[in-house]
Design a protein around this motif. Structure first.
Motif, short mmCIF file in Angstrom:
data_model
loop_
_atom_site.label_atom_id
_atom_site.label_comp_id
_atom_site.label_asym_id
_atom_site.label_seq_id
_atom_site.Cartn_x
_atom_site.Cartn_y
_atom_site.Cartn_z
N ARG A 133 0.84 -1.20 0.00
CA ARG A 133 0.00 0.00 0.00
C ARG A 133 0.88 1.25 0.00
N LYS A 134 1.92 1.25 0.83
CA LYS A 134 2.83 2.40 0.84
C LYS A 134 3.49 2.58 -0.52
N LEU A 135 3.88 1.45 -1.13
CA LEU A 135 4.52 1.52 -2.45
C LEU A 135 3.56 2.07 -3.49
N LEU A 136 2.30 1.60 -3.44
CA LEU A 136 1.31 2.07 -4.41
C LEU A 136 1.02 3.56 -4.24
N VAL A 137 0.92 4.01 -2.98
CA VAL A 137 0.68 5.43 -2.73
C VAL A 137 1.85 6.26 -3.25
N SER A 138 3.07 5.77 -3.00
CA SER A 138 4.25 6.48 -3.49
C SER A 138 4.27 6.50 -5.02
N GLU A 139 3.92 5.36 -5.64
CA GLU A 139 3.90 5.29 -7.10
C GLU A 139 2.82 6.20 -7.68
N LEU A 140 1.66 6.23 -7.02
CA LEU A 140 0.59 7.12 -7.47
C LEU A 140 1.01 8.57 -7.38
N ASP A 141 1.67 8.93 -6.29
CA ASP A 141 2.16 10.30 -6.13
C ASP A 141 3.15 10.64 -7.24
N HIS A 142 4.05 9.68 -7.54
CA HIS A 142 5.04 9.90 -8.60
C HIS A 142 4.37 10.09 -9.96
N ARG A 143 3.38 9.25 -10.25
CA ARG A 143 2.70 9.35 -11.55
C ARG A 143 1.91 10.65 -11.66
N CYS A 144 1.25 11.03 -10.57
CA CYS A 144 0.47 12.28 -10.60
C CYS A 144 1.38 13.48 -10.85
N LYS A 145 2.53 13.49 -10.18
CA LYS A 145 3.45 14.60 -10.38
C LYS A 145 3.98 14.60 -11.81
N ASN A 146 4.31 13.43 -12.33
CA ASN A 146 4.78 13.36 -13.72
C ASN A 146 3.72 13.81 -14.70
N THR A 147 2.47 13.39 -14.45
CA THR A 147 1.38 13.76 -15.34
C THR A 147 1.13 15.27 -15.29
N LEU A 148 1.12 15.83 -14.09
CA LEU A 148 0.91 17.27 -13.96
C LEU A 148 2.04 18.05 -14.64
N ALA A 149 3.27 17.56 -14.49
CA ALA A 149 4.40 18.22 -15.14
C ALA A 149 4.25 18.15 -16.66
N ALA A 150 3.78 16.99 -17.17
CA ALA A 150 3.59 16.84 -18.61
C ALA A 150 2.49 17.79 -19.11
N VAL A 151 1.39 17.86 -18.37
CA VAL A 151 0.29 18.76 -18.76
C VAL A 151 0.76 20.21 -18.76
N GLN A 152 1.52 20.57 -17.72
CA GLN A 152 2.03 21.94 -17.64
C GLN A 152 2.93 22.26 -18.83
N SER A 153 3.82 21.31 -19.19
CA SER A 153 4.72 21.53 -20.32
C SER A 153 3.94 21.64 -21.63
N ILE A 154 2.95 20.74 -21.81
CA ILE A 154 2.13 20.79 -23.02
C ILE A 154 1.39 22.12 -23.12
N ALA A 155 0.83 22.57 -22.02
CA ALA A 155 0.08 23.83 -22.03
C ALA A 155 1.00 25.00 -22.37
N ASP A 156 2.17 25.02 -21.74
CA ASP A 156 3.11 26.12 -21.94
C ASP A 156 3.60 26.16 -23.39
#
Length: 381
Positions: A182-205
């Motif tokens: 569960r800890k690993l999944l939460v950490s992985e989810l946090d990592h993916r969310c941050k990567n996705t948000l960074a990708a969206v921000q870059s695409i928008a910019d």
């Protein structure tokens, strides 16, 4: 009298009383968190309770008996393995019965040669969980004797408590593994969310910088976010494991397959892509398809698109060669400047895989070529 009894119970009772000693064994076993702790408790407490000259704790591993631990006046078989059919502990586990043997050299079930170097002359071996034995507890004496009914009963009670303790250890280990996962999944989810948000921000910019108008920005941005979403959908279907290159290309081209009677050919060997690489490939194919829809083979009736890849093994470690070839579209002229889409196509996958990528503006149709060395981000069937 009642007051004295109460004080005895609070202090743990008379240590010479086997009932209180059994309670202490059960309490100790209930707090064990590993098989090694269980073995240590059993070997020490069982020897004290029975007055035996030695006690062993034996685990069953498939068709073998593993003598995990012992407490004895002389060495026995700690650390050794024997076939289930070749030792008395195996007999007890296979038959689900306690073996009471007053004289080991008068019993055919005993492998006499294995016992000759030891002090053992009599024994009791009782299985742990008789219906489906997973272990056994043995008590040994250095002289021929008939073990008493009380000694046998004490070992059997300890064996029952040991079965519960082993089940608790398994449950504890499973719970610990679940919590860690569960800890690993939460950490992985946090990592993916941050990567996705960074990708969206870059695409928008990047899209905003190159947009000729608000309408153009909305169209391009929505298309890229949609492609990113479809890439994530594909990965989610596979539990965010590896994705097949053919599946990635197919998913990316799906929104464009009904355009202008397109004739499409996709071919290549089975190649798996790591999740991040699959996203980068999906976005690359999406941008190529968007450009083809606006200016290339997908912009006219009867255009043709060939997407293929192969693995070149002529030099170690080998390389993936990916090709996008358009035909039957308008004559192609090289653009005066490169936009975000072109830079994403040429730089995205090249950086992701440490390779080289190039868009060729052939007059007969746009081509895209990617060559990247095989790495841990690609898996071959």
């Amino acid at each position: 009298m009642l007051e004295a009894d109460a004080q005895m119970g609070m202090s743990g009772g008379d240590p010479k009383n086997p009932v209180f000693a059994l309670v202490e064994v059960i309490e100790a076993l209930s707090g064990a968190r590993s098989i090694e702790q269980i073995a240590e408790i059993v070997r020490v407490r069982a020897r004290v309770l029975t007055g035996a000259d030695g006690v062993t704790f034996v685990l069953r591993e498939r068709d073998e008996c593993v003598y995990l631990d012992e407490d004895a006046i002389a060495p026995l078989w700690k650390g050794l393995r024997f076939p289930m059919s070749a030792c008395i502990s195996g007999w007890a586990m296979l038959h689900g019965q306690t073996a009471v043997i007053p004289d080991i050299y008068a019993d055919a079930r005993i492998p006499h040669d294995a016992y000759r170097p030891t002090f053992v002359r009599s024994l009791v071996m009782t299985p742990v969980r008789p219906s489906d034995a997973i272990a056994a507890i043995g008590a040994y004496w250095g002289q021929p004797r008939e073990p008493t009914a009380e000694e046998v009963m004490l070992l059997q009670v300890i064996a029952r408590a040991t079965a519960t303790a082993l089940a608790n250890v398994q449950a504890y280990a499973a719970l610990h593994e679940t919590l860690e996962r569960r800890k690993l999944l939460v950490s992985e989810l946090d990592h993916r969310c941050k990567n996705t948000l960074a990708a969206v921000q870059s695409i928008a910019d990047q899209t905003l910088r190159r947009a000729a108008s608000p309408a153009h920005f909305v169209e391009a941005f929505n298309g890229r976010i949609g492609a990113l979403s479809r890439a994530h959908e594909l990965l989610t279907q596979g539990d965010w494991g590896w994705a097949g290159l053919a599946d990635v290309v197919g998913q990316a081209l799906t929104p464009f397959c009904g355009v202008g009677g397109l004739r499409l050919a996709v071919s290549g060997p089975q190649v798996g892509l790591a999740p991040e690489t699959a996203v980068a490939m999906h976005m690359t194919v999406h941008e190529l398809a968007v450009n083809a829809t606006k200016y290339g083979a997908l912009s006219v009736e009867g255009g043709r698109l060939d997407v293929s890849w192969e693995v070149d093994r002529r030099e170690a470690p080998g390389a993936l060669e990916f090709r996008w070839v358009e035909r039957g579209g308008p004559q192609v002229d090289a653009p005066a400047s490169r936009g975000f889409g072109s830079r994403l196509i040429e730089q995205g996958m090249a950086q992701e895989l440490g390779g080289e990528a190039q868009i060729l503006f052939d007059p007969e149709g746009v081509q895209f070529r990617l060559r990247a060395p095989l790495s841990s981000r690609m898996a071959l069937a």
